[in-house]
Design an enzyme around this catalytic site. Structure first.
Site, PDB file in Angstrom:
ATOM      1  N   ASP A  93       0.852  -1.190   0.000  1.00 37.86           N
ATOM      2  CA  ASP A  93       0.000   0.000   0.000  1.00 37.86           C
ATOM      3  C   ASP A  93       0.896   1.252   0.000  1.00 37.86           C
ATOM      4  O   ASP A  93       1.825   1.351   0.814  1.00 37.86           O
ATOM      5  CB  ASP A  93      -0.848  -0.054   1.287  1.00 37.86           C
ATOM      6  CG  ASP A  93      -2.003   0.922   1.288  1.00 37.86           C
ATOM      7  OD1 ASP A  93      -2.428   1.354   0.205  1.00 37.86           O
ATOM      8  OD2 ASP A  93      -2.496   1.228   2.409  1.00 37.86           O
ATOM      9  N   HIS A  94       0.633   2.184  -0.887  1.00 34.63           N
ATOM     10  CA  HIS A  94       1.366   3.457  -0.943  1.00 34.63           C
ATOM     11  C   HIS A  94       2.891   3.302  -1.001  1.00 34.63           C
ATOM     12  O   HIS A  94       3.624   3.956  -0.232  1.00 34.63           O
ATOM     13  CB  HIS A  94       0.998   4.362   0.251  1.00 34.63           C
ATOM     14  CG  HIS A  94      -0.427   4.805   0.225  1.00 34.63           C
ATOM     15  ND1 HIS A  94      -0.888   5.787  -0.624  1.00 34.63           N
ATOM     16  CD2 HIS A  94      -1.513   4.385   0.912  1.00 34.63           C
ATOM     17  CE1 HIS A  94      -2.190   5.949  -0.450  1.00 34.63           C
ATOM     18  NE2 HIS A  94      -2.603   5.094   0.473  1.00 34.63           N
ATOM     19  N   GLY A 233      -9.030   5.464   1.144  1.00 32.33           N
ATOM     20  CA  GLY A 233      -9.750   6.290   2.121  1.00 32.33           C
ATOM     21  C   GLY A 233     -11.227   5.963   2.216  1.00 32.33           C
ATOM     22  O   GLY A 233     -12.061   6.858   2.338  1.00 32.33           O
ATOM     23  N   ASP A 277      -8.846   0.652   6.188  1.00 34.17           N
ATOM     24  CA  ASP A 277      -7.910   0.464   7.289  1.00 34.17           C
ATOM     25  C   ASP A 277      -8.486   1.041   8.584  1.00 34.17           C
ATOM     26  O   ASP A 277      -8.613   0.351   9.597  1.00 34.17           O
ATOM     27  CB  ASP A 277      -6.574   1.146   6.941  1.00 34.17           C
ATOM     28  CG  ASP A 277      -5.495   0.857   7.980  1.00 34.17           C
ATOM     29  OD1 ASP A 277      -5.758   0.098   8.932  1.00 34.17           O
ATOM     30  OD2 ASP A 277      -4.377   1.394   7.856  1.00 34.17           O
TER      31      ASP A 277
HETATM   32  P1  13P Z   1      -9.084   4.563   5.467  1.00 33.17           P
HETATM   33  O1  13P Z   1      -8.216   5.400   6.325  1.00 33.17           O
HETATM   34  O2  13P Z   1     -10.329   5.291   5.056  1.00 33.17           O
HETATM   35  O3  13P Z   1      -9.398   3.247   6.069  1.00 33.17           O
HETATM   36  O4  13P Z   1      -8.279   4.276   4.103  1.00 33.17           O
HETATM   37  C1  13P Z   1      -7.295   3.278   4.055  1.00 33.17           C
HETATM   38  C2  13P Z   1      -6.472   3.347   2.801  1.00 33.17           C
HETATM   39  O5  13P Z   1      -6.782   4.012   1.842  1.00 33.17           O
HETATM   40  C3  13P Z   1      -5.258   2.530   2.773  1.00 33.17           C
HETATM   41  O6  13P Z   1      -4.514   2.767   1.627  1.00 33.17           O
HETATM   42  O1  G3H Z   2      -3.261   4.744   3.666  1.00 34.19           O
HETATM   43  C1  G3H Z   2      -2.696   4.505   4.729  1.00 34.19           C
HETATM   44  C2  G3H Z   2      -3.039   3.272   5.460  1.00 34.19           C
HETATM   45  O2  G3H Z   2      -4.161   3.466   6.283  1.00 34.19           O
HETATM   46  C3  G3H Z   2      -1.848   2.744   6.203  1.00 34.19           C
HETATM   47  O3  G3H Z   2      -1.531   3.538   7.295  1.00 34.19           O
HETATM   48  O4  G3H Z   2       0.907   4.053   7.032  1.00 34.19           O
HETATM   49  O5  G3H Z   2      -0.237   4.189   9.275  1.00 34.19           O
HETATM   50  O6  G3H Z   2       0.208   1.963   8.204  1.00 34.19           O
HETATM   51  P1  G3H Z   2      -0.066   3.431   8.004  1.00 34.19           P
HETATM   52 ZN    ZN Z   3      -4.577   4.728   0.875  1.00 35.98          ZN
END
Ligand code: 13P
Ligand code: G3H
Ligand code: ZN
Length: 330
Positions: A93-94, A233, A277
């Site tokens: 993720d990211h 999100g 998340d």
């Molecule tokens: P939320 O914070 O809305 O759960 O989004 C999570 C997310 O986009 C992880 O990449």
């Molecule tokens: O988009 C972000 C996710 O909710 C992950 O969050 O970087 O705190 O693990 P984190």
């Molecule tokens: Zn995200």
């Protein structure tokens, strides 16, 4: 080099194709520890849903990359043991650099996100293409992003979205070769997605946030028909969790999420991956706070992390059945 296929994982191509045709979305749930992983897998096996296990770079640091890789392998075996070999994707993720994406691919990830959304267009294209070239040589899927979500992705101001510009998407997906595209249409990360001032009130006095920009999504769908779209999100911030947290000593303020009907509508479109998340964080925190406050003599971690895991499982099952429509699609 560990290939994800050896771990029993799959990439996203087949899952996204079916999700678009079937008008549902695959859940992408973040995890950082064993109990979150157990809850995700147990819920998805019970509801027969495919699943994307999602790991941020922070999670990778927190949990240790080697342990995570074995946990993902364990997740596949755990699903089988619970009775169903559901498709499991392990996704970064990211991802913020080529090196991080490469390292994840080398340790068994079947999908990576390269998030160049904060970069100028040409730099985003170049970085994304570099990751795609490496990933595709290993059969790994790549998610790119155009547009900046308000909040953590936004360095300017918390309330400021830079919506995806539809006129950029064709060039971006063609030049980069990405497999899916995350877009910005009004969602944002965390538990405070809107201020009360941005919301209206319904007849019961409940705050109703502004709708997502479905007009932008529709324009994008027309330009790249059938191309997999991703929504980040997308937590709904269940108010019962917020109330429990605050009842037992928490101090969450103005916590507002994306209404479920908006996500159902998105899931029926070309949106085929929905990231969640924060709702898991809220469920866990609410359950743990409740045990801590009501059973002050308890000091066995299983007695508070266990109930948190149960609550998480309920939450994830609810998402696959009632929000994303992925239940029964494994
Ligand atoms: P939320 O914070 O809305 O759960 O989004 C999570 C997310 O986009 C992880 O990449
Ligand atoms: O988009 C972000 C996710 O909710 C992950 O969050 O970087 O705190 O693990 P984190
Ligand atoms: Zn995200």
């Amino acid at each position: 080099m560990v290939n994800y296929k050896e771990l029993g994982l799959v990439n996203t191509s087949d899952l996204f194709k079916k999700a678009i045709e079937g008008k549902y979305a695959i859940p992408a749930f973040n995890f950082n520890n064993m109990e979150q992983m157990q809850a995700i897998i147990a819920a998805c096996v019970e509801t027969k849903s495919p699943v994307i296990l999602q790991v941020s770079s922070g999670a990778r640091k927190y949990a240790n990359q080697t342990l995570l890789r074995y946990m993902a392998q364990g997740a596949v075996e755990y699903a089988k043991e619970l009775g169903m070999n559901i498709p499991v994707v392990l996704h970064l993720d990211h991802g913020d650099s080529f090196e991080l994406c490469k390292s994840c691919i080398e340790t068994g990830f079947s999908s990576v996100m390269i998030d160049g959304s904060h970069l100028p267009f040409e730099e985003n294209v170049a970085l994304t293409k570099q990751v795609v070239d490496y990933a595709h040589a290993h059969g790994v899927s790549v998610e790119g992003e155009l547009g900046v979500l308000a909040g953590v992705e936004d360095e300017v101001s918390h309330e400021h979205h830079t919506y995806t510009q539809p006129e950029e998407v064709v060039e971006f997906v063609t030049r980069t070769g990405v497999d899916s595209l995350a877009i910005s249409i009004g969602t944002s990360h965390g538990a405070n997605k809107f201020t009360p001032a941005q919301c209206t009130r319904d007849e019961n006095g409940t705050l109703v946030p502004p709708p997502l920009r479905f007009d932008i999504l529709e324009e994008i769908e027309k330009l790249i028909p059938g191309f997999p779209i991703v929504l980040h999100g997308s937590s709904s911030v269940p108010q019962e969790y917020v109330a429990t947290i605050n009842k037992y000593g928490g101090a969450l303020k103005d916590s507002i999420g994306i209404p479920e009907d908006q996500l159902r509508r998105a899931a029926a479109s070309a949106v085929c991956k929905i990231n969640i998340d924060s709702d898991g964080r809220l469920a866990m925190t609410a359950a743990i706070r409740e045990v801590m406050a009501t059973k002050p003599g308890e000091f066995d971690p299983r007695k508070y992390i266990g109930p948190a895991r149960d609550e998480l499982k309920k939450l994830y099952a609810h998402k696959t059945v009632s929000v994303l429509g992925s239940a029964g699609k494994a």
